[in-house]
Scaffold this active site. Structure first.
Site, short mmCIF file in Angstrom:
data_model
loop_
_atom_site.label_atom_id
_atom_site.label_comp_id
_atom_site.label_asym_id
_atom_site.label_seq_id
_atom_site.Cartn_x
_atom_site.Cartn_y
_atom_site.Cartn_z
N ASN A 145 14.19 71.56 5.64
CA ASN A 145 12.69 71.24 5.09
C ASN A 145 12.93 69.96 5.56
O ASN A 145 13.25 68.68 5.69
CB ASN A 145 12.56 71.53 3.44
N ARG A 146 11.55 68.90 4.37
CA ARG A 146 11.26 67.96 5.39
C ARG A 146 11.43 66.55 4.11
O ARG A 146 11.59 66.83 2.58
CB ARG A 146 9.28 67.58 5.06
N HIS A 177 14.21 68.77 8.57
CA HIS A 177 15.41 70.11 8.52
C HIS A 177 16.31 68.62 9.42
O HIS A 177 17.53 69.30 10.33
CB HIS A 177 15.48 71.09 10.03
N HIS A 224 17.31 79.70 8.53
CA HIS A 224 16.39 80.00 9.13
C HIS A 224 15.93 80.70 9.95
O HIS A 224 14.80 80.90 11.10
CB HIS A 224 15.58 78.52 10.08
N TYR A 232 13.95 83.94 11.19
CA TYR A 232 12.89 85.15 10.70
C TYR A 232 12.83 86.33 11.25
O TYR A 232 13.08 86.84 12.26
CB TYR A 232 12.20 84.46 11.91
N ASP A 283 3.14 78.35 4.48
CA ASP A 283 3.67 77.30 4.48
C ASP A 283 4.23 76.72 3.43
O ASP A 283 4.09 75.15 3.17
CB ASP A 283 3.44 76.55 5.37
N GLN A 313 10.94 78.15 0.59
CA GLN A 313 9.78 77.83 1.11
C GLN A 313 9.90 78.95 1.99
O GLN A 313 10.65 79.67 2.63
CB GLN A 313 10.82 77.32 2.31
N GLU A 354 13.03 81.04 2.88
CA GLU A 354 14.14 79.47 3.32
C GLU A 354 14.77 79.56 1.88
O GLU A 354 14.07 78.56 1.72
CB GLU A 354 14.00 78.71 4.10
#
Length: 354
Positions: A80-81, A106, A177, A179, A250, A287, A319
């Site tokens: 993440n950020r 990331h 991550h 999907y 998100d 997340q 996540e």
């Protein structure tokens, strides 16, 4: 149970990558690669006895190396950020790569998911990958050694066990991550998937850069309330600022304030296939991302494995993590690994058919 190995393809420097398939027989198979410790496919038998691959991905190592979607990859040291691509630890400021809107996403461009991991151990039902990240390699302090073990059980449980050590205090917030599309990776939009999250709170974001405000807000009365089941598509286009800022879901959903025992935090169900995925973790949060920007660089669609073309919202991510930007945010549990201590965390995705 068995693990088989085959060549995947060569890296640009000539090193060969491999695929490792963990199988409990003909109906459940998970394939992972030493490239990025990546989940390449998850095959499960649906209610009609068809074998369905529920993980988005690519056919070649080159596509994984070139793409920006992080399909199935391990993310570290920090998922993440991190706001302004910097943080302070023990009185020192560390500058990271500003690779998304002035922030660090990331951990920067030297992604764990783009590197070749070592294979440390293989058993009848598991594969363990290991990676060394040098002091300062991504801007983080300390020589960091990470491991992930993928284990498939006969009960349809895919267990992700992370482990790490470092010789200095550092940030440790590893995630995956992958999907998912429980209708099949090539089946299109996940709007009809039903989602339930045992998360009464979430972190609102400041703007489209998706950095949390620091608030822990109630989901009640908002389109982010998944404490009872709702389909992904039911409210995703609602006139709600938080959805508009990031193009859908998100957001970080708060399971609890800090680490704890492994608990069931969510469930996703696809009516078309009858495949159900229960989710467990010992981490504080998850997340929930609905693939809002899968095709941002290619409006006609993103080419995927097996001739598939992935469009906007062709997959979703869950996540598990510490809260985003927690290293900089007062009041959030800090993702700090102390020198000499061991980081260990577990996430489980359990598949079944209704």
């Amino acid at each position: 149970m068995a693990v088989t190995k085959k060549e995947f393809g060569a890296m640009p420097d000539g090193r060969m990558t491999y695929l490792y398939t963990i199988s409990d027989g003909p109906n459940t198979k998970v394939t992972v690669s030493d490239l990025g410790a990546t989940i390449v496919s998850i095959i499960f038998q649906d209610k009609n006895e068809n074998l369905v691959d529920v993980a988005l991905g690519y056919d070649t190592p080159g596509e994984y190396l070139e793409a920006g979607a992080h399909f199935g990859a391990v993310v570290g040291r920090n998922g993440n950020r991190i706001a302004n691509a910097s943080f302070e630890l023990n009185g020192k400021t560390y500058q990271l790569t500003a690779n998304e809107n002035g922030n660090n996403l990331h951990s920067g461009n030297d992604y764990f998911g783009k590197r070749l991991w070592d294979v440390k151990e293989i058993t009848d039902q598991s594969v363990t990958f290991a990676l060394k990240d040098a002091d300062g390699q991504q801007g983080f302090p300390g020589n960091f050694e990470a491991q992930i073990t993928y284990t498939l059980t006969e009960e349809g449980r895919l267990e992700l066990a992370y482990k790490a050590v470092c010789d200095q205090d550092t940030v440790a917030n590893l995630t995956n991550h992958v999907y998912f599309n429980l209708g099949g990776h090539d089946s299109g939009c996940v709007g009809q998937h039903e989602v339930m999250l045992n998360a009464p709170h979430y972190n609102p974001v400041i703007d489209s850069k998706a950095i949390p405000t620091g608030e822990v807000a109630e989901v009640a009365g908002t389109p982010l309330d998944f404490t009872t089941p709702h389909t992904i598509g039911e409210r995703i286009e609602d006139d709600f600022e938080q959805l508009k800022l990031v193009g859908g879901y998100d957001h970080n959903f708060c399971i609890r304030p800090d680490r704890g025992p492994v608990i069931r935090f969510g469930e996703v169900y696809c009516p078309a296939t009858g495949i159900c995925m229960e989710c467990y973790t010992d981490l504080p949060a998850v997340q929930f991302y609905t693939g809002n920007f899968i095709t941002a660089a290619t409006p006609e669609g993103m080419p995927g494995k097996g001739g598939a073309v992935y469009q906007k919202r062709s997959g979703f991510c869950l996540e598990t993590q510490y809260y985003p930007n927690a290293i900089n945010q007062e009041g959030f549990a800090k993702p700090i690994l102390k020198a000499g201590e061991t980081y260990e965390t577990t996430t489980i995705y359990k598949f079944s058919v209704r």
